[in-house]
Structure formats: C-alpha cells, structure tokens
Design a protein around this motif. Structure first.
Motif, mmCIF file in Angstrom:
data_model
loop_
_atom_site.group_PDB
_atom_site.id
_atom_site.type_symbol
_atom_site.label_atom_id
_atom_site.label_comp_id
_atom_site.label_asym_id
_atom_site.label_seq_id
_atom_site.Cartn_x
_atom_site.Cartn_y
_atom_site.Cartn_z
ATOM 1 N N ASP A 7 70.130 41.858 6.962
ATOM 2 C CA ASP A 7 70.286 40.536 6.497
ATOM 3 C C ASP A 7 71.608 40.197 6.710
ATOM 4 O O ASP A 7 71.913 39.028 6.626
ATOM 5 C CB ASP A 7 70.053 40.710 4.982
ATOM 6 C CG ASP A 7 68.634 40.709 4.679
ATOM 7 O OD1 ASP A 7 67.756 40.113 5.588
ATOM 8 O OD2 ASP A 7 68.016 41.143 3.396
ATOM 9 N N ASN A 10 72.020 38.178 10.073
ATOM 10 C CA ASN A 10 71.277 37.169 10.122
ATOM 11 C C ASN A 10 71.843 35.749 9.946
ATOM 12 O O ASN A 10 72.685 35.569 8.861
ATOM 13 C CB ASN A 10 69.751 37.135 9.143
ATOM 14 C CG ASN A 10 69.201 35.812 9.183
ATOM 15 O OD1 ASN A 10 69.087 35.140 10.366
ATOM 16 N ND2 ASN A 10 67.981 35.774 8.606
ATOM 17 N N LEU A 11 72.079 34.822 11.078
ATOM 18 C CA LEU A 11 72.740 33.709 11.143
ATOM 19 C C LEU A 11 72.243 32.693 10.398
ATOM 20 O O LEU A 11 72.883 31.501 9.754
ATOM 21 C CB LEU A 11 73.140 33.290 12.370
ATOM 22 C CG LEU A 11 74.056 34.263 13.422
ATOM 23 C CD1 LEU A 11 74.187 33.654 14.583
ATOM 24 C CD2 LEU A 11 75.421 34.631 12.640
ATOM 25 N N GLU A 12 71.115 32.578 9.967
ATOM 26 C CA GLU A 12 70.500 31.497 9.259
ATOM 27 C C GLU A 12 70.619 31.405 7.914
ATOM 28 O O GLU A 12 70.562 30.597 7.032
ATOM 29 C CB GLU A 12 68.960 31.617 9.292
ATOM 30 C CG GLU A 12 68.490 31.516 10.711
ATOM 31 C CD GLU A 12 68.406 30.132 11.317
ATOM 32 O OE1 GLU A 12 68.348 29.057 10.244
ATOM 33 O OE2 GLU A 12 68.937 30.129 12.342
ATOM 34 N N ASN A 13 71.197 32.768 7.096
ATOM 35 C CA ASN A 13 71.799 32.513 5.914
ATOM 36 C C ASN A 13 72.819 31.700 5.559
ATOM 37 O O ASN A 13 72.849 31.185 4.429
ATOM 38 C CB ASN A 13 72.094 34.029 5.453
ATOM 39 C CG ASN A 13 70.892 34.967 5.276
ATOM 40 O OD1 ASN A 13 69.892 34.517 5.387
ATOM 41 N ND2 ASN A 13 71.229 36.209 5.320
ATOM 42 N N LYS A 15 73.756 28.815 7.197
ATOM 43 C CA LYS A 15 73.660 27.741 8.306
ATOM 44 C C LYS A 15 74.053 26.526 7.601
ATOM 45 O O LYS A 15 74.940 25.554 8.116
ATOM 46 C CB LYS A 15 72.125 27.484 8.570
ATOM 47 C CG LYS A 15 71.846 26.292 9.414
ATOM 48 C CD LYS A 15 70.338 26.419 9.752
ATOM 49 C CE LYS A 15 69.863 25.133 10.191
ATOM 50 N NZ LYS A 15 68.448 25.308 10.625
#
Length: 151
Positions: A7, A10-13, A15
C-alpha cells in the motif's frame, strides 16, 4: 488475486493531495508573473519610521500647433451689368427665353396612372383557423410531368 505491491508504493492513495499541490504551485507562478515588473519605487524612511512612497508626476507634453497654410488668392472677375430700372406704370413686352431643353420637353409624355378599381373586400373572421385548402397546389402539368422532370 493478491496485490503484488504494498500500500505504501501505490500512487493512487495520494492522488488528490498531489493534484491540490500542483494547483497551488501553478497559482503561485501566475501570481508572481502578474506582480513581476521593473517599476522603480523610491522608498524613504521618515524620522517616525513610516515608509513613504514617492509618486513621480508625469507631465503632459503639449502638441506643437502648426500654422495653417495661407489660403490661395482667387481672382474674381469683375462683372459689370447694365441694369435698367423700369417704373411700375410702364408696360414691358413679354420676352420668351428659348432653352436648349425645349425640344426635349416637347417630346416627353406624361404618364397618368389608371384610376384604382374598387374591389369588394371579403370579411374573414380572424379567429377561424383553416385546416385544409380549397384547391391543393400541384406541379404544372400534373403528376406525370413532375415524374418526368424528376427523372
């Protein structure tokens, strides 16, 4: 199926946070660009430690008035007329003045428009809506002529 990444990777966290930070940087760049300038402001400090800005007065430059060119002298010819003063009691013979246009005026004919004919007006009730025509429009020559013209 299991995730292979953690986790933390993860770059979406983050964003939304990254997007807002980019907007702040862009807004700061625009603000600096608007405020950027080469204006020289003289700042003087008074004895009371008050900052005073001196504003430089801009003088209006007067436009040079150019003299008008002299008007050209126009020679007016001297006309001497012999006027005959006639008393009111004396009868003067009628003089006809011939004109070049007299021959053309005789050839012209005047046009008189015909008197307007009075037609009986039909009174139509304005609140009546027509749903059909009395005579339907058709192609000149009928349906056969229309098919021939289309082909």
């Amino acid at each position: 199926m299991r995730q292979k990444k953690t986790d933390r990777a993860n770059l979406e966290n983050g964003k939304g946070l990254y997007f807002l930070m980019g907007l702040v940087v862009a807004l700061a760049a625009v603000f600096v660009a608007f405020e950027w300038g080469n204006s020289d402001v003289l700042v003087a400090e008074d004895d009371r430690n008050i900052v005073i800005e001196e504003v430089e007065d801009i003088q209006i430059t007067p436009q040079e008035e150019e003299p008008l060119p002299p008007e050209p002298e126009v020679e007016t010819p001297v006309v001497v007329e012999n006027l005959q003063i006639v008393e009111d009691d004396v009868k003067v013979a009628d003089v006809t003045i011939a004109s070049v246009d007299d021959a053309a005026n005789k050839l012209q004919q005047t046009f008189t428009p015909p008197a307007p004919t009075q037609r009986a007006r039909e009174e139509v009730a304005e609140d009546h809506i027509f749903e059909y025509l009395e005579e339907m429009p058709e192609f000149p020559g009928g349906q056969a002529a229309m098919m021939k013209w289309l082909s």
